[in-house]
Design an enzyme around this catalytic site. Sequence first.
Site, PDB file in Angstrom:
ATOM      1  CB  SER A   1      -0.842  -0.002   1.280  1.00 25.23           C
ATOM      2  OG  SER A   1      -1.554   1.200   1.432  1.00 25.23           O
TER       3      SER A   1
ATOM      4  CE1 TYR B   1      -3.807  -1.939   5.604  1.00 24.92           C
ATOM      5  CE2 TYR B   1      -3.635   0.334   4.841  1.00 24.92           C
ATOM      6  CZ  TYR B   1      -3.779  -1.017   4.564  1.00 24.92           C
ATOM      7  OH  TYR B   1      -3.885  -1.454   3.256  1.00 24.92           O
TER       8      TYR B   1
HETATM    9  P1  NAP Z   1     -11.127  -6.371   0.399  1.00 30.49           P
HETATM   10  O1  NAP Z   1     -12.121  -6.224  -0.688  1.00 30.49           O
HETATM   11  O2  NAP Z   1     -11.586  -6.219   1.809  1.00 30.49           O
HETATM   12  O3  NAP Z   1     -10.371  -7.774   0.226  1.00 30.49           O
HETATM   13  C1  NAP Z   1      -9.540  -8.302   1.226  1.00 30.49           C
HETATM   14  C2  NAP Z   1      -9.300  -9.782   0.947  1.00 30.49           C
HETATM   15  O4  NAP Z   1      -8.415 -10.287   1.959  1.00 30.49           O
HETATM   16  C3  NAP Z   1     -10.573 -10.602   1.010  1.00 30.49           C
HETATM   17  O5  NAP Z   1     -10.612 -11.487  -0.075  1.00 30.49           O
HETATM   18  C4  NAP Z   1     -10.442 -11.380   2.312  1.00 30.49           C
HETATM   19  O6  NAP Z   1     -11.017 -12.673   2.181  1.00 30.49           O
HETATM   20  C5  NAP Z   1      -8.931 -11.518   2.415  1.00 30.49           C
HETATM   21  N1  NAP Z   1      -8.504 -11.816   3.774  1.00 30.49           N
HETATM   22  C6  NAP Z   1      -8.636 -11.062   4.895  1.00 30.49           C
HETATM   23  N2  NAP Z   1      -8.179 -11.730   5.961  1.00 30.49           N
HETATM   24  C7  NAP Z   1      -7.779 -12.954   5.508  1.00 30.49           C
HETATM   25  C8  NAP Z   1      -7.230 -14.108   6.124  1.00 30.49           C
HETATM   26  N3  NAP Z   1      -7.026 -14.162   7.449  1.00 30.49           N
HETATM   27  N4  NAP Z   1      -6.912 -15.177   5.355  1.00 30.49           N
HETATM   28  C9  NAP Z   1      -7.130 -15.144   4.023  1.00 30.49           C
HETATM   29  N5  NAP Z   1      -7.653 -14.087   3.365  1.00 30.49           N
HETATM   30  C10 NAP Z   1      -7.973 -13.002   4.118  1.00 30.49           C
HETATM   31  O7  NAP Z   1      -9.958  -5.291   0.225  1.00 30.49           O
HETATM   32  P2  NAP Z   1      -8.920  -4.994  -0.973  1.00 30.49           P
HETATM   33  O8  NAP Z   1      -8.853  -3.521  -1.097  1.00 30.49           O
HETATM   34  O9  NAP Z   1      -9.217  -5.804  -2.170  1.00 30.49           O
HETATM   35  O10 NAP Z   1      -7.579  -5.472  -0.275  1.00 30.49           O
HETATM   36  C11 NAP Z   1      -6.629  -6.315  -0.887  1.00 30.49           C
HETATM   37  C12 NAP Z   1      -5.237  -5.906  -0.442  1.00 30.49           C
HETATM   38  O11 NAP Z   1      -4.953  -4.596  -0.948  1.00 30.49           O
HETATM   39  C13 NAP Z   1      -5.043  -5.810   1.064  1.00 30.49           C
HETATM   40  O12 NAP Z   1      -3.770  -6.321   1.399  1.00 30.49           O
HETATM   41  C14 NAP Z   1      -5.100  -4.316   1.343  1.00 30.49           C
HETATM   42  O13 NAP Z   1      -4.402  -3.962   2.506  1.00 30.49           O
HETATM   43  C15 NAP Z   1      -4.434  -3.789   0.085  1.00 30.49           C
HETATM   44  N6  NAP Z   1      -4.705  -2.391  -0.258  1.00 30.49           N
HETATM   45  C16 NAP Z   1      -5.970  -1.929  -0.382  1.00 30.49           C
HETATM   46  C17 NAP Z   1      -6.187  -0.583  -0.707  1.00 30.49           C
HETATM   47  C18 NAP Z   1      -7.566   0.001  -0.843  1.00 30.49           C
HETATM   48  O14 NAP Z   1      -7.681   1.242  -0.800  1.00 30.49           O
HETATM   49  N7  NAP Z   1      -8.588  -0.783  -1.045  1.00 30.49           N
HETATM   50  C19 NAP Z   1      -5.089   0.261  -0.907  1.00 30.49           C
HETATM   51  C20 NAP Z   1      -3.798  -0.250  -0.782  1.00 30.49           C
HETATM   52  C21 NAP Z   1      -3.625  -1.577  -0.463  1.00 30.49           C
HETATM   53  P3  NAP Z   1     -11.881 -13.437   3.307  1.00 30.49           P
HETATM   54  O15 NAP Z   1     -12.445 -12.403   4.223  1.00 30.49           O
HETATM   55  O16 NAP Z   1     -12.917 -14.179   2.502  1.00 30.49           O
HETATM   56  O17 NAP Z   1     -10.894 -14.358   3.953  1.00 30.49           O
END
Ligand code: NAP
Length: 250
Positions: free
Chosen positions: A137, A150
Amino acid sequence: MSASDNSNGRVAVVTGASSGIGAATARRLAQDGFQVVLGARRVDRISELADEIGGRASYLDVTDAASVERFIAALDRVDVLVNNAGGAKGLAPVADADLDDWRWMWETNVIGTLRITKGLLPKLADSGDGLIITVTSTAALEAYDNGAGYTSAKHAQGVLHRTLRLELIGTPIRLTEICPGMVETEFSLVRFDGDTAKADAVYEGLEPLVADDIADIISFTASRPSRVDIDQIVVRPRDQATSRRNIKTG
Ligand code: NAP
């Protein structure tokens, strides 16, 4: 064209493939010809997506050592690992830090990435041309108010990934860190414990990235020739200059 029609014979593992960036990435890599293995806790969601894209769904909780072991044991070959599972809990000043929220963030983003990456290193090396893509991120690069749980976890995840880049030189494994700014997914819903109004407010008044924007970058990265290592990509919406400065804050 179905996924099997354009198979490139390579296997990509995507963690956190049940929503957002992970789901978009699984879809995109399948279109690119990868055999995709989708991991997450919400098996109903990954099973549906796996059926749609001709991939395989496998329960994965990156915070649970036994679950990670079972997930890895079921894999014969891995060419690409996308470390995407992660997220944030809460938005509180350090003075009011919720230790359980911090533990969740560190367990999921840092230790979770360590577990799955460490476990898959032999298979990635055996592939002869392994690639580890870690979605950290801009929070891995900057601090912001109320975000220390975070940002500290994402900094640690980034340093874990960057250290591996040093340690794996001379092996057939490439490493790419992708640092997105604001992407509209379920991220804020999780951060605010299901509070839709709070989550929606984050994206009001600006145009965030969408999950496909990051999946595009992952697809591009995974299709470079073996000699090319894209070390790090920082990508934000046009409307966001830093974690603390965007079109709304001025
Ligand atoms: P999201 O829609 O909430 O997706 C998060 C994913 O992580 C879900 O598929 C969830 O699956 C999985 N997850 C959470 N805890 C887990 C665990 N214990 N074991 C296995 N899977 C787990 O959010 P996203 O934005 O797509 O996030 C994906 C990545 O991008 C994350 O690392 C986040 O920090 C990063 N990111 C996001 C943003 C943003 O603004 N959205 C920006 C920078 C970086 P389950 O709950 O089904 O297990």
